[in-house]
Design a protein around this motif. Structure first.
Motif, short mmCIF file in Angstrom:
data_model
loop_
_atom_site.label_atom_id
_atom_site.label_comp_id
_atom_site.label_asym_id
_atom_site.label_seq_id
_atom_site.Cartn_x
_atom_site.Cartn_y
_atom_site.Cartn_z
N ASP A 139 2.55 4.16 -2.33
CA ASP A 139 2.44 4.80 -3.63
C ASP A 139 3.33 6.03 -3.66
O ASP A 139 2.88 7.15 -3.41
N THR A 140 4.60 5.79 -3.94
CA THR A 140 5.56 6.88 -4.07
C THR A 140 6.03 6.95 -5.52
O THR A 140 5.81 6.02 -6.31
N GLN A 141 6.69 8.02 -5.87
CA GLN A 141 7.24 8.17 -7.21
C GLN A 141 8.23 7.04 -7.50
O GLN A 141 8.24 6.47 -8.60
N ARG A 143 6.26 3.83 -8.25
CA ARG A 143 5.65 3.91 -9.58
C ARG A 143 6.69 3.75 -10.68
O ARG A 143 6.45 3.07 -11.68
N GLY A 203 -0.03 -3.76 -10.36
CA GLY A 203 0.36 -2.75 -9.37
C GLY A 203 0.06 -1.34 -9.84
O GLY A 203 -0.38 -0.49 -9.06
N LEU A 204 0.30 -1.08 -11.13
CA LEU A 204 -0.02 0.25 -11.67
C LEU A 204 -1.53 0.49 -11.66
O LEU A 204 -1.98 1.58 -11.32
N ASP A 239 0.84 -1.20 0.00
CA ASP A 239 0.00 0.00 0.00
C ASP A 239 0.87 1.24 0.00
O ASP A 239 0.56 2.22 0.67
N GLN A 244 -3.71 -0.61 -9.64
CA GLN A 244 -4.14 -0.34 -8.27
C GLN A 244 -3.80 1.08 -7.83
O GLN A 244 -4.42 1.60 -6.91
N ARG A 245 -2.84 1.70 -8.51
CA ARG A 245 -2.41 3.04 -8.13
C ARG A 245 -2.97 4.13 -9.06
O ARG A 245 -3.26 5.23 -8.62
N ASP A 246 -3.05 3.82 -10.37
CA ASP A 246 -3.45 4.83 -11.34
C ASP A 246 -4.00 4.13 -12.58
O ASP A 246 -3.24 3.64 -13.42
#
Length: 147
Positions: A60-62, A65, A86-87, A58, A89-91
């Motif tokens: 979500d940092t630069q 990503r 994974g991407l 959980d 789930q984040r964006d």
């Protein structure tokens, strides 16, 4: 009996067994950075497991990503699939073009279908439709149906 699929890396096995923290202190931060580095490891099984473990966090940092974006371009289809999940789930928008590319393949690793359900973009419908007819499914991939 089938052999269990494990990474050769002792570090990744420790993470799988919850014997190494990934956050909350400087050891956890160091482990996270090491995990991110393992997504580019020379051994495909290490890259696969590292990408899966990173995608499940959980966090979500630069840096996370960027690691997932690199892994989404990996030569190994299973590494790419874990990274794309994974991407997603984040964006969702960031994951969409990777999903479109992968879903046009003849065989698709199962995590991509989960990613597609998360992204849920109508642009994926035509490619997903090709997998709705009876097809060959292994424990890890689904083959495109033949018309």
């Amino acid at each position: 009996m089938t052999e269990r699929y494990e990474p050769p890396s002792y570090f990744l096995k420790m993470l799988l067994d919850d014997d190494a923290p990934l956050t909350r202190d400087e050891h956890g931060d160091a482990n996270l950075h090491r995990l991110i580095g393992m997504t580019s490891d020379a051994h495909p099984a290490n890259r696969d497991w590292a990408t899966l473990l990173l995608a499940q966090q959980d966090i979500d940092t630069q840096e996370v990503r960027e690691a997932l974006l690199r892994a989404a371009q990996d030569e190994n289809e299973f590494v790419r699939a874990e990274a794309i999940l994974g991407l997603a789930q984040r964006d969702k928008a960031l994951a969409l073009p990777f999903l479109q590319r992968e879903l046009s393949s003849e065989s698709v690793p199962l995590p991509l279908f989960e990613a597609a359900s998360i992204v849920a973009d109508p642009l994926l419908a035509a490619d997903l439709r090709a997998f709705t007819e009876p097809s060959v499914t292994t424990s890890w991939t689904v083959l495109r149906s033949r018309p």
